[in-house]
Scaffold this active site. Structure first.
Site, PDB file in Angstrom:
ATOM      1  N   GLU A 169      14.180  59.015 -31.963  1.00 11.22           N
ATOM      2  CA  GLU A 169      13.646  58.420 -30.837  1.00 11.22           C
ATOM      3  C   GLU A 169      12.987  59.733 -29.969  1.00 11.22           C
ATOM      4  O   GLU A 169      13.165  60.057 -28.804  1.00 11.22           O
ATOM      5  CB  GLU A 169      14.691  57.862 -29.735  1.00 11.22           C
ATOM      6  N   GLU A 204      17.096  49.725 -34.001  1.00 11.73           N
ATOM      7  CA  GLU A 204      18.248  49.643 -33.260  1.00 11.73           C
ATOM      8  C   GLU A 204      18.347  48.566 -32.115  1.00 11.73           C
ATOM      9  O   GLU A 204      17.769  48.532 -31.208  1.00 11.73           O
ATOM     10  CB  GLU A 204      18.432  50.921 -32.290  1.00 11.73           C
TER      11      GLU A 204
END
Ligand code: NAG
Ligand code: NAG
Ligand code: NAG
Ligand code: NAG
Ligand code: NAG
Ligand code: NAG
Ligand code: NAG
Ligand code: NAG
Ligand code: NAG
Ligand code: NAG
Ligand code: NAG
Ligand code: NAG
Length: 657
Positions: free
Chosen positions: A191, A268
């Protein structure tokens, strides 16, 4: 074009390597080289379409003896792929010291078991992994490397990261799909777009990974414009996390480089959330929230109903932040993740299936060939341990180890210490008084003593910690016991707070002042508590001397487990250890640091895996209670077969905000 080039490159490397590696029997049977690639719409496993039905589970949060149990339950829920972070700080706790062959850090063994259980693997090696872990998985020694700037195109950082990736690759590169192993893909950074947009950093990291691995690389970012723009890496498949509807849509809108396009993956998909300590923080769970579970099922159908989309649940099984493993956030105060990383996940912290597990299993059933999901093993009961007494033994201040001295305080890292507590002592030669300012701020929770009598606690978990004022006379000893509550694991450039990922220091940073006076001359004692040695064998304290305000003391006790207990099925010995009259501290069983406890909750007991328990002998329990005598009642411990979550006030800062 780029994609074609990459897959040929992968196959070429695979063949080359195979001619050097001793092929396993299964490899020699298959004629074609195993492969994992993708075209613009579809992942292709050995040339056949492959939809990833994934779930996250990190080996370093699970006792290794239970890896197979947890992985087989993943398969039995319908998952075909396991996503795993690995934690650099546990693999290289000291620069240049690699622990990958220790059982608990043996990632290769975990991946081999995954393969034996019929699962493929997606590797998420970081080096930054966030994951609500101490400093996002970074080892504390990085903080002492001159010129260090983490997650950046910075020579010291990239050099340390390269060495880490090379070590990891030497352990696991033979487990890539190209060499007959289960590893399908590897994530670049984690991320990153939330944090920065230095593309020269992520492309350097991509090159390090490509020099060490030959499988597909991907990035995973929040599904909005600025995170995707910051996180994308040329020639690396760009994927999203979070809400799949908006995320997939954003990927379509904001990723335009054709070398980053391919099938969709929600890498995710959150099956709930971790917990943080605090009187007002209840346990996160979907129990009692059927609407949320219904949304999970809708989202799974939305993703898997499209043959060009894949999903991974975060978490399938959370596990435990044993020891001092948890991370924290900075939100103008320190917010700290609990020892339990139960996450409200389908498999609970003790590895038992939950209602959510079965709901999601039914949802997945539609997308896997019937008959191919194994049966779910029945949950084994956990054990309970009747309450037993904890005897007060020695004081933490009586077992101080190596002393360093310096005019001005040194940080925990400068003292060569990674985790735990550090004691700072100053003996006054004058009369002086005022509020104690422990450096630039409390890092993170400072118990203030004068002559071993507690004066107050400066706790950075509050935006406005208490002011602790002291009055020293000549000869008085000022003692600051500083607890590292877990380094910050996440910072987003989209938030209004200071970036403590680049400032991980613990202990005392800067000067201690009393009023407006700088206090000089300090004795410093690192207390990493890595090995308690024989602390429970030292002479005990007279219970009547235990009263509120004394320094931390160790308590000890023991419990017996019958030898008749089936020693080959330690899951039957799993329990939740509670210290019902404890306030705050850490618990060790047979010298294994289970983690932190704190009365404020929501966690009220610690997962004690049966792997740590010994049957047919006394099991030694050591408790470091930071504030002995504050709560009423004798110190006891007990093992609970069923856990409860609850919140209580913080006696040390009852009206703090
Ligand atoms: C991608 O692979 C799938 C499965 O083999 C196939 O159906 C599809 O046509 C391929 N797409 C392209 C653009 O080649
Ligand atoms: C890397 O990128 C950043 C921001 O994009 C830039 O400031 C920096 O100068 C670049 N560094 C190098 C070595 O190219
Ligand atoms: C999880 O708990 C934290 C702290 O109590 C809270 O802020 C957060 O909103 C919770 N998350 C969910 C998904 O409920
Ligand atoms: C599947 O997803 C792709 C990419 O977002 C989209 O183009 C396609 O329309 C979707 N197919 C279905 C059946 O929804
Ligand atoms: C956090 O603290 C800083 C510095 O005191 C202040 O400028 C900022 O506004 C605060 N942010 C929030 C969200 O409270
Ligand atoms: C498997 O069986 C379930 C329940 O009988 C059914 O709903 C589903 O469509 C089947 N899945 C496949 C892939 O055949
Ligand atoms: C004290 O320092 C020495 C040398 O650095 C080290 O070997 C020893 O383990 C330390 N002792 C303690 C109790 O930390
Ligand atoms: C502590 O003292 C400072 C400075 O005098 C003051 O601004 C602050 O409000 C005090 N904090 C509390 C919690 O009383
Ligand atoms: C600590 O105090 C000394 C003496 O006042 C000063 O020289 C030094 O710069 C201070 N250090 C920090 C980090 O503020
Ligand atoms: C007291 O300590 C200070 C440093 O903290 C030192 O400079 C001074 O000489 C000491 N005074 C006496 C009387 O020892
Ligand atoms: C503990 O202290 C109390 C009070 O000082 C005393 O009466 C008692 O004998 C002591 N017990 C032991 C075991 O020393
Ligand atoms: C445990 O031991 C029993 C009796 O020897 C045996 O039947 C069983 O298969 C063993 N279980 C495991 C998990 O090894």
């Amino acid at each position: 074009m780029e994609l074609l080039r990459l897959s040929l490159f992968a196959i070429f490397l695979g063949l080359t390597t195979r001619s050097f590696a001793a092929p396993s029997p299964s490899q020699t049977l298959s004629a074609a080289s195993p492969s994992f690639t993708y075209n613009s719409t579809t992942f292709l496993l050995n040339g056949e379409p492959y939809q990833i039905i994934g779930g996250q589970m990190d080996p370093q949060r699970i006792p290794p003896a239970y890896w197979r149990d947890r992985l087989s339950k993943a398969r039995a829920m319908g998952l075909n792929t396991i996503f795993s972070y690995v934690y650099w700080n546990l693999l290289e706790p000291v620069q240049g010291t690699w622990t990958g062959d220790e059982e608990a850090n043996n990632i290769a063994s975990y991946f081999q078991i995954a393969q034996e259980e019929g699962l493929n693997v997606v590797l998420r090696p970081g080096p930054y992994i966030c994951g609500e872990r101490e400093w996002g998985g970074f080892p504390a020694w990085l903080a002492e490397v001159p010129g260090m700037l983490v997650r950046s195109n910075n020579v010291p950082f990239l050099s340390a990261a390269k060495s880490y990736i090379e070590h990891l690759a030497s352990d696991i590169s033979d487990l890539q799909i190209t060499r007959g192993g289960p590893i399908l893909m590897i994530q670049v950074e984690n991320e990153y777009g939330s944090f920065g947009a230095e593309h020269n950093y992520t492309s350097a990291l991509r090159d390090i990974l490509r020099a060490n691995f030959e499988t597909v690389l991907y990035t995973n970012d929040g599904g909005v414009d600025w995170t995707l723009e910051g996180g994308q890496v040329h020639t690396v498949l760009a994927e999203i996390d979070g809400d799949p509807t908006s995320g997939f849509n954003s990927r379509g809108l904001y990723i335009t480089d054709p070398t980053e396009l391919g099938p969709l993956l929600d890498g995710e998909y959150y099956t709930w959330a971790p917990d943080q300590w605090g009187s007002n923080n209840p346990h996160n769970t979907t129990v009692g929230n059927p609407d949320d579970v219904e949304q999970f099922v809708k989202d799974i159908n939305y993703v898997l109903g499209n043959s060009s989309a894949s999903i991974s649940l975060y978490m399938f099984h959370g596990g435990t932040n044993f020891g001092f493993g948890n991370g924290a956030l900075w939100q103008n105060r320190t917010t700290v993740f609990t020892t339990s990383y139960d996450y409200g996940a389908p498999l609970d912290e003790s590895g038992r299936t939950t209602d959510l597990y079965f709901t999601l299993r039914s949802a997945f059933q539609k997308y896997v060939q019937n008959g191919s999901i194994p049966d779910v093993p029945a949950n084994l009961p956990r054990t309970s341990i009747p309450e037993f007494t904890l005897q007060p033994s020695t004081s933490l201040f009586d077992i101080l180890g190596n002393k360093s001295t310096s005019k001005f305080p040194l940080t925990m890292e400068a003292l060569g210490q990674a985790y735990g507590f550090t004691l700072y002592e100053h003996t006054s030669n004058t009369s002086i008084n005022g509020n104690v300012q422990p450096g630039d701020r409390a890092r993170d929770r400072v118990l203030v003593y004068v002559n071993s009598i507690r004066q107050g606690i400066i706790d950075s978990q509050y935006q406005h910690p208490l002011n602790v004022s002291v009055a020293l006379k000549p000869g008085d000893k000022l003692q600051l016991l500083v607890e590292n509550l877990g380094r910050v694991d996440y910072y987003s450039r989209g938030n209004p707070y200071r970036n403590y990922l680049q400032d991980p220091y613990k202990g005392i940073l800067g000067n201690v002042t009393l009023g407006d006076k700088v206090i000089e001359h300090w004795d410093m004692y690192p207390l990493p508590l890595e090995d308690l040695g024989g602390v429970d064998t030292l002479p005990g304290k007279n219970s009547s001397t235990v009263k509120s305000g004394i320094p931390p003391i160790f308590y000890h006790g023991s419990f017996w487990i019958d030898a008749a207990a089936p020693s080959n099925n330690t899951a039957l010995l799993d329990t939740f250890l509670a210290i019902p009259n404890g306030l705050k501290g850490n618990v060790w069983v047979n010298n294994f640091n289970l983690g932190r406890y704190w009365y404020v909750g929501p966690q009220q007991s610690l997962y004690l895996p049966g792997t740590v328990v010994r049957s047919g002998e006394w099991n030694k329990v050591v408790v470091l209670e930071l504030e002995p005598g504050v709560r009423d009642g004798q110190m006891v411990a007990e093992g609970l077969a069923e856990r409860e979550w609850a919140n209580n006030p913080d006696f040390d800062c009852e009206h703090c905000i």
